[in-house]
Design an enzyme around this catalytic site. Structure first.
Site, PDB file in Angstrom:
ATOM      1  N   GLN A  78     -16.925  88.481  56.596  1.00 48.70           N
ATOM      2  CA  GLN A  78     -18.043  87.742  55.667  1.00 48.70           C
ATOM      3  C   GLN A  78     -17.737  86.215  55.703  1.00 48.70           C
ATOM      4  O   GLN A  78     -17.175  85.519  55.328  1.00 48.70           O
ATOM      5  CB  GLN A  78     -17.481  87.661  54.210  1.00 48.70           C
ATOM      6  CG  GLN A  78     -18.904  86.885  53.369  1.00 48.70           C
ATOM      7  CD  GLN A  78     -19.024  87.272  52.043  1.00 48.70           C
ATOM      8  OE1 GLN A  78     -17.977  88.596  51.565  1.00 48.70           O
ATOM      9  NE2 GLN A  78     -20.137  87.056  51.377  1.00 48.70           N
ATOM     10  N   PHE A  79     -18.998  85.842  56.796  1.00 47.25           N
ATOM     11  CA  PHE A  79     -19.097  84.501  57.996  1.00 47.25           C
ATOM     12  C   PHE A  79     -19.717  83.573  56.141  1.00 47.25           C
ATOM     13  O   PHE A  79     -19.124  82.434  56.790  1.00 47.25           O
ATOM     14  CB  PHE A  79     -19.585  84.293  59.096  1.00 47.25           C
ATOM     15  CG  PHE A  79     -21.097  84.309  58.365  1.00 47.25           C
ATOM     16  CD1 PHE A  79     -22.310  83.072  58.302  1.00 47.25           C
ATOM     17  CD2 PHE A  79     -22.345  85.804  58.652  1.00 47.25           C
ATOM     18  CE1 PHE A  79     -23.389  83.750  58.115  1.00 47.25           C
ATOM     19  CE2 PHE A  79     -23.578  86.054  58.221  1.00 47.25           C
ATOM     20  CZ  PHE A  79     -24.046  84.635  58.244  1.00 47.25           C
ATOM     21  N   THR A  80     -20.073  84.301  55.321  1.00 50.75           N
ATOM     22  CA  THR A  80     -21.311  82.854  54.131  1.00 50.75           C
ATOM     23  C   THR A  80     -19.460  82.511  53.557  1.00 50.75           C
ATOM     24  O   THR A  80     -20.075  81.120  52.815  1.00 50.75           O
ATOM     25  CB  THR A  80     -21.564  84.166  53.493  1.00 50.75           C
ATOM     26  OG1 THR A  80     -21.537  84.678  52.983  1.00 50.75           O
ATOM     27  CG2 THR A  80     -22.378  84.292  54.060  1.00 50.75           C
TER      28      THR A  80
END
Length: 152
Positions: A78-80
């Site tokens: 999850q890059f967010t």
């Protein structure tokens, strides 16, 4: 490397309505990776994840790890988790590692966790449009950051 760890009674990941990974009791781990993350971050965080005593013992106290309860791990990239919202209303993800850097580290983390647990870690689809379904147990949610080890 940042992780959001949720103690769950069940969790699953689906892409295009196809389940890519699912667990019953265990940990749902949302993992964010930065450019300067290394195998050392994986080792530190992996050890913390499998040994984190957040499952209840027979007295209802959080004294057991995911290993102790023979739980599973569902690992989701999850890059967010590296969203910067300081300027304006649209988040910037400039601190998140690019896919060509992040994906090998994500795979390495999955392999390391599998080795530590002695069973396969369940996965999402790296870069996919994932739908996560979970029942958070407690709720228990913990955030860790390998760049801030003294506080974790």
């Amino acid at each position: 490397m940042r992780a959001v760890i949720q103690r769950v009674t069940q969790a699953s990941c689906a892409v295009d309505q196809v389940i890519t990974g699912e667990i019953q009791q265990g940990l749902l781990v949302l993992l964010g990776i930065e450019d300067d993350d290394t195998s050392a971050d994986i080792k530190w965080l992996g050890q913390k994840l499998v040994n984190l005593r957040i499952f209840s013992d027979e007295n209802g106290l959080m004294n057991k790890s995911v290993q102790d309860v023979d739980g599973g791990i569902l690992l989701i990239s999850q890059f967010t988790l590296f969203a910067q919202t300081k300027k304006g209303n649209r988040p910037s993800f400039i601190r998140a590692a690019k896919p060509e850097r992040a994906k090998p580290l994500y795979i390495e983390m999955a392999q390391y966790l599998s080795t530590l647990l002695g069973k396969d870690v369940q996965l999402g689809l790296f870069g996919g449009d994932m739908k996560i379904d979970l029942i958070n147990d407690g709720p228990v949610t913990i955030i860790m950051n390998t760049k801030d080890k003294e506080n974790y």
